[in-house]
Scaffold this motif. Structure first.
Motif, short mmCIF file in Angstrom:
data_model
loop_
_atom_site.label_atom_id
_atom_site.label_comp_id
_atom_site.label_asym_id
_atom_site.label_seq_id
_atom_site.Cartn_x
_atom_site.Cartn_y
_atom_site.Cartn_z
N PHE A 1 13.83 7.77 0.86
CA PHE A 1 13.31 7.21 1.80
C PHE A 1 14.62 6.08 2.39
CE2 PHE A 1 9.57 8.07 -0.50
CZ PHE A 1 8.94 8.66 0.53
N TYR A 2 15.89 6.29 1.87
CA TYR A 2 16.85 5.35 2.18
C TYR A 2 17.06 5.52 3.75
CZ TYR A 2 18.18 3.81 -2.65
OH TYR A 2 18.02 3.42 -3.85
N TYR A 3 17.58 4.33 4.11
CA TYR A 3 18.27 4.05 5.62
C TYR A 3 17.37 4.84 6.52
CZ TYR A 3 22.12 3.56 2.37
OH TYR A 3 22.94 3.43 1.25
N GLY A 4 16.17 4.47 6.77
CA GLY A 4 15.09 4.86 7.36
C GLY A 4 14.49 6.30 7.67
N LYS A 5 14.90 6.92 6.52
CA LYS A 5 14.47 8.52 6.65
C LYS A 5 13.27 8.53 5.77
CE LYS A 5 16.37 13.26 5.24
NZ LYS A 5 17.19 13.75 4.58
N ASN B 1 0.94 -1.30 -0.07
CA ASN B 1 0.18 0.07 0.01
C ASN B 1 0.81 1.37 -0.06
OD1 ASN B 1 -2.19 1.58 -0.06
ND2 ASN B 1 -2.78 1.13 2.19
N PHE B 2 1.86 1.06 0.82
CA PHE B 2 2.96 2.33 1.22
C PHE B 2 4.15 2.38 0.44
CE2 PHE B 2 -0.57 2.93 4.11
CZ PHE B 2 -1.39 4.01 3.73
N GLY B 3 4.64 1.17 -0.01
CA GLY B 3 5.88 0.87 -0.55
C GLY B 3 7.00 1.31 0.56
N SER B 4 7.95 2.37 0.13
CA SER B 4 9.00 2.71 0.92
C SER B 4 8.77 3.57 1.98
CB SER B 4 10.10 3.24 0.08
OG SER B 4 10.52 2.33 -0.93
N VAL B 5 7.66 3.93 2.24
CA VAL B 5 7.36 4.95 3.56
C VAL B 5 7.74 4.27 4.80
CG1 VAL B 5 5.66 6.64 4.50
CG2 VAL B 5 5.64 6.25 2.05
N HIS B 6 8.29 5.14 5.50
CA HIS B 6 8.60 4.19 6.89
C HIS B 6 7.59 4.61 7.78
CE1 HIS B 6 12.80 3.39 5.82
NE2 HIS B 6 12.73 4.63 5.21
N PRO B 7 7.04 3.55 8.70
CA PRO B 7 7.72 2.03 8.80
C PRO B 7 7.24 1.27 7.40
CG PRO B 7 6.01 2.23 10.32
CD PRO B 7 6.03 3.53 9.86
N HIS C 1 7.62 -5.96 -2.25
CA HIS C 1 8.51 -4.54 -2.50
C HIS C 1 9.98 -4.59 -1.79
CE1 HIS C 1 9.26 -0.49 -3.43
NE2 HIS C 1 9.12 -0.01 -2.19
N GLY C 2 10.88 -4.61 -2.61
CA GLY C 2 12.35 -4.54 -1.98
C GLY C 2 12.27 -5.68 -0.63
N GLY C 3 12.76 -5.28 0.16
CA GLY C 3 12.79 -6.16 1.42
C GLY C 3 11.64 -6.24 2.27
N SER C 4 10.35 -5.71 1.79
CA SER C 4 9.37 -5.72 2.53
C SER C 4 8.66 -7.22 2.67
CB SER C 4 8.21 -4.73 2.20
OG SER C 4 8.72 -3.33 2.33
N TYR C 5 8.59 -7.78 4.00
CA TYR C 5 8.36 -9.24 4.25
C TYR C 5 8.04 -9.34 5.71
CZ TYR C 5 8.74 -14.09 5.12
OH TYR C 5 8.54 -15.36 5.96
N GLY C 6 7.07 -10.41 5.89
CA GLY C 6 6.91 -10.84 7.22
C GLY C 6 5.98 -11.93 7.00
N PRO C 7 5.85 -12.86 7.68
CA PRO C 7 5.00 -14.03 7.47
C PRO C 7 3.60 -13.68 7.86
CG PRO C 7 6.35 -14.49 9.26
CD PRO C 7 6.91 -13.32 8.58
N GLN C 8 3.32 -12.65 9.01
CA GLN C 8 2.10 -12.09 9.09
C GLN C 8 1.35 -11.38 7.78
OE1 GLN C 8 5.03 -11.41 10.65
NE2 GLN C 8 4.68 -10.71 12.86
#
Length: 505
Positions: free
Chosen positions: A259-263, A112-118, A161-168
């Motif tokens: 949004f790199y490195y948590g920003k 839904n939000f891609g690279s936006v943190h969190p 999307h990139g490293g966005s993952y979780g079994p939940q």
């Protein structure tokens, strides 16, 4: 059937419900006679459509339009995975032309939000199991619903999307009857599997992003594709031919550098990625069309979409027979490991054994079959060593009833159950149910059973899956101090749900 060793089970697992590809000639789409009649490999042309940062004047939005139009003209269909923010941006900018061109193909979510943190991973790294599933269900179903409204199509898959993952996240998708593409979950010989009660697709071929715009860059990439393709499709059930990020066909950098490195850079401070000259897009269009024509000309593949694949692979065996339970019980005890079969995950086999034993307690006989239940793995790590080394037959019957009740109530396996003041972990319970089932099946009446120490979760393909999950930490968008340990542990627990998926051809 005699019990099999783990090696034999692995061979059967690699072969069962497999999708052997044809052996094409050298890049020309021909098929040798030995491969005639074998199922074709499914191929999906995919794109990750993301950039809502670049100004409209830079015409980045035009790229997914001409990609979609080119495929339509060449008779090739594909799946566009779209970030929710990108879909909303296209609608806000009034780009109905882009939306309508893409909607002639398949649309999937790219979160839904891609690279936006969190990010998804950052959210789930801090969440418990139930909390994480609920969060993903709310957040990603909202995005999927909105995307379906914008494009006027059902959205049935979500791509990592990139490293966005979780079994939940995968579990939430399963509850929505949606699939997960770009998954870390696979099995030897199977790149389409059930994991967390969702269809998961893992095989992908990529490498085109930065080549289309110049002939001297594209030719070696295209030649490599032609050389690699026969072998890649031979070893794949479903191959995502990742044709690229539309933005990177022109941009020299990824849009989410903000949004790199948590920003989370404020929108008014966003920096647009450096772009190649607009006139290079004519070359890019020409080269993309060449690749689509080459793909369309092959007779050893079936070009499709993930929406269609969800129907093809979506069926499961909804009853487990007495003989199938006996075979799994024998194999588990002989191999001393929890292994999926061609049709059932270890969690489903566990539930089947518990249900059959509970029916025996109620009716005095083993049923000829039981309904397949699809429980999740336990929500916390089971103890590997049991609290007691011996239990009575009556204890086993009570434990089976308790397991069935827990699965009915929670939709998941118990991490442990108590008997006579001692706790038995899920693996030990599985081994105990296997032993008791085989005794009852054989008509013997053993008064007591030993309780073995047993693996707390299935180890099938664990190293490869966990290594991939741990690698997601290195995605440059993620904050540097991201702790993946909870996500890794939950992934291990859900290996209880891993099994091959069968194609209904």
């Amino acid at each position: 059937m005699r019990p099999r060793t783990i090696a034999a089970l692995a061979i059967i697992l690699a072969l069962a419900s497999g999708c052997p590809g044809r052996r094409p000639g050298p890049g020309d789409g021909s098929v040798d006679k030995a491969a005639a009649g074998k199922p074709k490999t499914f191929v999906v042309v995919t794109f990750d459509t993301e950039d809502y940062i670049s100004p409209e004047s830079e015409r980045i939005d035009d790229i997914p339009k001409w990609l979609a139009e080119t495929m339509t003209e060449e008779g090739v269909t594909g799946t566009f995975f779209v970030i929710g923010e990108k879909a909303r941006s296209l609608e806000k900018r009034g780009r109905r032309d882009v939306i309508e061109a893409m909607a002639k193909h398949d649309i999937g979510s790219h979160t839904n939000f891609g690279s936006v943190h969190p990010t998804v991973t950052e959210e789930l790294a801090e969440a418990g199991w139930d909390e994480g599933v609920l969060l993903m269900l709310e957040q990603e179903s909202d995005g999927i619903d909105e995307m379906a409204r914008i494009f006027g199509l059902p959205v049935t898959t979500l791509a990592r999307h990139g490293g966005s993952y979780g079994p939940q996240l995968v579990t939430a998708l399963g509850s929505m009857k949606a699939g997960y593409q770009g998954s870390p979950a696979s099995l030897p010989g199977h790149d389409v599997v059930w994991f967390c009660n969702a269809l998961n697709f893992s095989a992908q071929y990529a490498g085109f992003d930065d080549s289309y715009y110049r002939d001297d860059l594209f030719e070696p990439v295209f030649d490599k594709l032609k050389a690699d393709f026969p072998e890649v499709i031979k070893t794949s059930q479903v191959l995502a031919l990742f044709a690229g990020h539309p933005t990177k066909i022109r941009a020299e950098e990824f849009w989410d550098l903000n949004f790199y490195y948590g920003k989370n850079t404020r929108p008014e401070e966003w920096r647009s990625p450096r772009l190649r000259p607009q006139e290079t897009m004519a070359t890019a269009q020409k080269n993309f069309r060449r690749m689509m024509r080459w793909l369309k000309g092959r007779d050893d593949i079936e070009i499709t979409t993930y929406r269609k694949l969800m129907e093809i692979y979506g069926g499961q065996k909804e009853t487990v027979t007495r003989a199938e339970l006996q075979e799994w019980a024998e194999g588990t005890l002989e191999g001393k490991a929890l292994v999926p079969t061609a049709d059932f995950s270890p969690a489903e086999a566990f539930a089947g054994l518990a249900g059959a034993i509970a029916r025996y307690r109620a009716d005095g006989e083993i049923p000829s079959n039981v309904r397949t239940v699809h429980p999740l793995g336990p929500a916390e790590m089971p103890p590997a060593r049991p609290g007691t080394g011996r239990v009575t037959l009556d204890d086993v019957l009570q434990l089976a009833d308790a397991a069935v009740a827990h699965i009915d109530r929670m939709g998941a396996l118990p991490s442990s159950l108590e008997v006579a003041g001692a706790r038995l972990g899920t693996g030990s319970l599985a081994a105990l149910f296997c032993a008791a089932y085989l005794e009852i099946e054989a008509g013997r009446s053993r008064p007591a059973f030993g309780v073995p120490a047993f693996e707390p979760y299935p180890g099938t393909h664990e190293k490869k899956i966990v290594a991939e999950v741990e690698g997601y930490k290195g995605w440059p968008v993620h904050k540097p101090d991201l702790d993946m340990s909870r996500i890794v542990e939950f992934t291990k627990l859900q290996l209880w749900t891993l099994k091959p998926a069968r194609a209904a051809r």
